[in-house]
Write a protein that holds these residues in place. Structure first.
Motif, PDB file in Angstrom:
ATOM      1  N   ALA A  35      34.036  58.204  23.159  1.00  0.00           N
ATOM      2  CA  ALA A  35      34.795  57.494  24.036  1.00  0.00           C
ATOM      3  C   ALA A  35      35.582  56.471  23.310  1.00  0.00           C
ATOM      4  N   LYS A  36      37.082  56.468  23.187  1.00  0.00           N
ATOM      5  CA  LYS A  36      37.932  55.302  22.553  1.00  0.00           C
ATOM      6  C   LYS A  36      39.104  55.351  23.659  1.00  0.00           C
ATOM      7  N   GLY A  37      39.885  54.255  23.204  1.00  0.00           N
ATOM      8  CA  GLY A  37      41.107  54.004  23.695  1.00  0.00           C
ATOM      9  C   GLY A  37      41.133  52.922  25.028  1.00  0.00           C
ATOM     10  N   ALA A  38      42.243  52.463  25.413  1.00  0.00           N
ATOM     11  CA  ALA A  38      42.188  51.553  26.559  1.00  0.00           C
ATOM     12  C   ALA A  38      41.349  51.749  27.751  1.00  0.00           C
ATOM     13  N   SER A  39      41.418  53.182  28.450  1.00  0.00           N
ATOM     14  CA  SER A  39      40.680  53.445  29.290  1.00  0.00           C
ATOM     15  C   SER A  39      39.532  53.743  29.313  1.00  0.00           C
ATOM     16  N   SER A  40      38.729  53.431  27.982  1.00  0.00           N
ATOM     17  CA  SER A  40      37.268  53.573  28.241  1.00  0.00           C
ATOM     18  C   SER A  40      36.694  52.137  28.056  1.00  0.00           C
ATOM     19  N   GLN A  41      37.553  51.035  28.072  1.00  0.00           N
ATOM     20  CA  GLN A  41      37.181  49.457  28.167  1.00  0.00           C
ATOM     21  C   GLN A  41      36.685  49.115  29.139  1.00  0.00           C
ATOM     22  N   ASP A  42      35.349  48.500  29.100  1.00  0.00           N
ATOM     23  CA  ASP A  42      34.766  47.681  30.128  1.00  0.00           C
ATOM     24  C   ASP A  42      35.725  46.475  30.561  1.00  0.00           C
ATOM     25  N   GLU A  43      36.083  46.411  32.066  1.00  0.00           N
ATOM     26  CA  GLU A  43      36.943  45.311  32.392  1.00  0.00           C
ATOM     27  C   GLU A  43      36.100  43.807  32.406  1.00  0.00           C
ATOM     28  N   ASN A  44      34.780  44.124  31.937  1.00  0.00           N
ATOM     29  CA  ASN A  44      34.019  42.895  31.760  1.00  0.00           C
ATOM     30  C   ASN A  44      33.590  42.524  30.259  1.00  0.00           C
ATOM     31  N   GLY A  45      34.170  43.323  29.550  1.00  0.00           N
ATOM     32  CA  GLY A  45      34.012  43.208  27.845  1.00  0.00           C
ATOM     33  C   GLY A  45      34.861  41.989  27.481  1.00  0.00           C
ATOM     34  N   ILE A  46      34.347  41.413  26.288  1.00  0.00           N
ATOM     35  CA  ILE A  46      34.949  40.337  25.963  1.00  0.00           C
ATOM     36  C   ILE A  46      36.488  40.509  25.482  1.00  0.00           C
ATOM     37  N   SER A  47      36.352  41.737  24.853  1.00  0.00           N
ATOM     38  CA  SER A  47      38.045  41.903  24.274  1.00  0.00           C
ATOM     39  C   SER A  47      38.874  42.127  25.369  1.00  0.00           C
ATOM     40  N   TYR A  48      38.371  42.790  26.498  1.00  0.00           N
ATOM     41  CA  TYR A  48      39.362  42.712  27.711  1.00  0.00           C
ATOM     42  C   TYR A  48      39.591  41.408  28.058  1.00  0.00           C
ATOM     43  N   LYS A  49      38.610  40.600  28.601  1.00  0.00           N
ATOM     44  CA  LYS A  49      38.791  39.388  29.002  1.00  0.00           C
ATOM     45  C   LYS A  49      39.717  38.194  28.265  1.00  0.00           C
ATOM     46  N   ILE A  50      39.554  38.465  26.866  1.00  0.00           N
ATOM     47  CA  ILE A  50      40.392  37.720  25.959  1.00  0.00           C
ATOM     48  C   ILE A  50      41.937  38.012  26.237  1.00  0.00           C
ATOM     49  N   MET A  51      42.143  39.298  26.093  1.00  0.00           N
ATOM     50  CA  MET A  51      43.400  40.017  26.366  1.00  0.00           C
ATOM     51  C   MET A  51      44.009  39.401  27.649  1.00  0.00           C
ATOM     52  N   THR A  52      43.204  39.695  28.594  1.00  0.00           N
ATOM     53  CA  THR A  52      43.890  39.380  29.974  1.00  0.00           C
ATOM     54  C   THR A  52      44.320  37.656  30.076  1.00  0.00           C
ATOM     55  N   GLY A  53      43.364  36.903  29.495  1.00  0.00           N
ATOM     56  CA  GLY A  53      43.483  35.476  29.470  1.00  0.00           C
ATOM     57  C   GLY A  53      44.581  35.139  28.879  1.00  0.00           C
ATOM     58  N   ILE A  54      45.047  35.525  27.747  1.00  0.00           N
ATOM     59  CA  ILE A  54      46.217  35.303  26.841  1.00  0.00           C
ATOM     60  C   ILE A  54      47.422  35.772  27.525  1.00  0.00           C
ATOM     61  N   TRP A  55      47.312  36.909  28.159  1.00  0.00           N
ATOM     62  CA  TRP A  55      48.573  37.412  28.768  1.00  0.00           C
ATOM     63  C   TRP A  55      49.051  36.691  29.991  1.00  0.00           C
ATOM     64  N   LYS A  56      48.021  35.922  30.633  1.00  0.00           N
ATOM     65  CA  LYS A  56      48.435  35.333  31.896  1.00  0.00           C
ATOM     66  C   LYS A  56      49.158  34.262  31.524  1.00  0.00           C
ATOM     67  N   HIS A  57      49.170  33.506  30.425  1.00  0.00           N
ATOM     68  CA  HIS A  57      50.010  32.247  30.002  1.00  0.00           C
ATOM     69  C   HIS A  57      50.890  32.579  28.880  1.00  0.00           C
ATOM     70  N   LEU A  58      51.342  33.731  28.567  1.00  0.00           N
ATOM     71  CA  LEU A  58      52.765  33.967  27.893  1.00  0.00           C
ATOM     72  C   LEU A  58      53.768  33.624  28.464  1.00  0.00           C
ATOM     73  N   PRO A  59      54.843  33.226  27.966  1.00  0.00           N
ATOM     74  CA  PRO A  59      56.121  33.073  28.412  1.00  0.00           C
ATOM     75  C   PRO A  59      56.792  34.340  29.084  1.00  0.00           C
ATOM     76  N   ASP A  60      57.402  34.264  30.182  1.00  0.00           N
ATOM     77  CA  ASP A  60      58.161  35.551  30.881  1.00  0.00           C
ATOM     78  C   ASP A  60      58.915  36.091  29.868  1.00  0.00           C
ATOM     79  N   ILE A  61      59.741  35.653  29.017  1.00  0.00           N
ATOM     80  CA  ILE A  61      60.564  36.544  28.003  1.00  0.00           C
ATOM     81  C   ILE A  61      59.970  37.223  27.072  1.00  0.00           C
ATOM     82  N   ILE A  62      58.698  36.679  26.747  1.00  0.00           N
ATOM     83  CA  ILE A  62      57.782  37.532  25.905  1.00  0.00           C
ATOM     84  C   ILE A  62      57.123  38.716  26.598  1.00  0.00           C
ATOM     85  N   VAL A  63      56.673  38.471  27.814  1.00  0.00           N
ATOM     86  CA  VAL A  63      56.026  39.397  28.630  1.00  0.00           C
ATOM     87  C   VAL A  63      57.043  40.580  29.078  1.00  0.00           C
TER      88      VAL A  63
END
Length: 327
Positions: free
Chosen positions: A287-315
């Motif tokens: 099992a590999k790839g984004a769809s295999s990732q646990d939404e409670n996993g540390i890497s997923y939480k870090i990525m979503t936490g960063i994305w929420k605070h990025l400027p709209d132009i970058i998003v």
């Protein structure tokens, strides 16, 4: 070849949308029997990563897509052939398929089906009264109106709200081109439609649905966070969809994929009276790839936490590029 397990994610229209948006290499395995009749079909895409070997996914941006076959032996032959010819880093099949010893079952998702009735009130009576019914009545009292709008303006309103919603949850958004292609290849053919929730002159929620055979597929939902609690537009929008689908003779609304550890969304779908079903994914060799990732996993939480605070132009600029890599 028609098949009782066929979904909109098996349609050439959907496959064309993905190809024309992201230019992934498409593939189609076709199995024919001794009478030269088609007995199996398996669509997939080869996705090339920036820093990794290509991978095979059936099918990107789909809750599920799997071999359509006439018999267990045909499915196994297709799956085994894929392994024997494989030169990619891994294979991902978004189930369900019958267990195959070569593939690893990954069981982190479930789907939800809401059974319909020709009489909408019979479906309504199964709603949770303290939450669902109360929010429907609240939206009606506040003056929220639901309309179908498949025009370019409707797509504009949906896309604007979709960007807001995805950023709120810390995940990238599909490109505008992707939704334009859905309009071109599915909405125009009666295979998809958009519902909008309006308050006064403002569009405060929007959803895109697919339809195939007797099932409605709840594919995308978006809303303005400023109105969610005060106007509860999504509840009225879904009730409008249910009522409309019942009266048009549909049997089921598929409420889509949910991670099993997403207890809030699971509870929400249960409150509508929807019933869960298993939605395993299968991988080779692991099992590999984004769809295999646990939404409670540390890497997923870090990525979503960063994305929420990025400027709209970058998003806006980086989001579609990331979606292509995470497909």
């Amino acid at each position: 070849m028609t098949h009782p397990m066929g979904t909109p994610f098996h349609l050439s229209s959907w496959l064309r949308i993905i190809y024309e948006t992201y230019s992934f290499e498409p593939g189609l395995l076709v199995y024919t029997n001794e009478s030269d009749e088609i007995a199996g079909l398996f669509p997939y895409f080869v996705i090339k990563g920036l820093f990794s070997r290509p991978r095979i996914v059936s099918v990107p941006f789909s809750d599920y897509s799997f071999p359509l076959t006439m018999g267990d032996d045909v499915e196994n032959k297709i799956l085994n052939y894929l392994v024997e010819q494989n030169t990619s880093s891994f294979i991902e099949i978004r189930g369900p398929v019958r267990d195959n010893s070569k593939y690893k079952r990954h069981n982190i998702y479930q789907g939800f089906n809401l059974e319909l009735d020709p009489e909408p009130s019979k479906v309504y009576k199964n709603f949770d009264k303290r939450t669902i019914v109360r929010c429907i009545k609240k939206a009606e009292k506040e003056g929220v109106k639901i309309i179908e709008d498949n025009s370019p303006e409707g797509v504009d309103n949906f896309y604007r709200l979709n960007k807001l919603t995805r950023k709120k949850h810390g995940v990238p958004c599909q490109s505008r081109k992707f939704f334009e292609k859905i309009t071109e290849h599915m909405v125009s053919k009666g295979l998809a439609f958009i519902l909008l929730a309006k308050f006064d002159s403002d569009v405060i929620a929007a959803s895109m649905f697919f339809k195939f055979n007797k099932t409605i597929y709840y594919k995308y939902n978006a809303s303005d966070p400023a109105y969610l609690s005060s106007k509860t537009p999504n509840h009225l929008l879904i009730w409008h969809l249910i009522e409309k689908s019942c009266l048009q003779g549909f049997d089921t609304i598929d409420l889509g994929r949910t991670a099993k550890d997403n207890h809030g969304l699971t509870r929400y779908k249960n409150m509508w009276g929807a019933k869960p079903y298993e939605l395993p994914y299968y991988y080779y060799p692991v099992a590999k790839g984004a769809s295999s990732q646990d939404e409670n996993g540390i890497s997923y939480k870090i990525m979503t936490g960063i994305w929420k605070h990025l400027p709209d132009i970058i998003v806006d600029r980086v989001g579609p590029v990331l979606m292509k890599q995470l497909a």
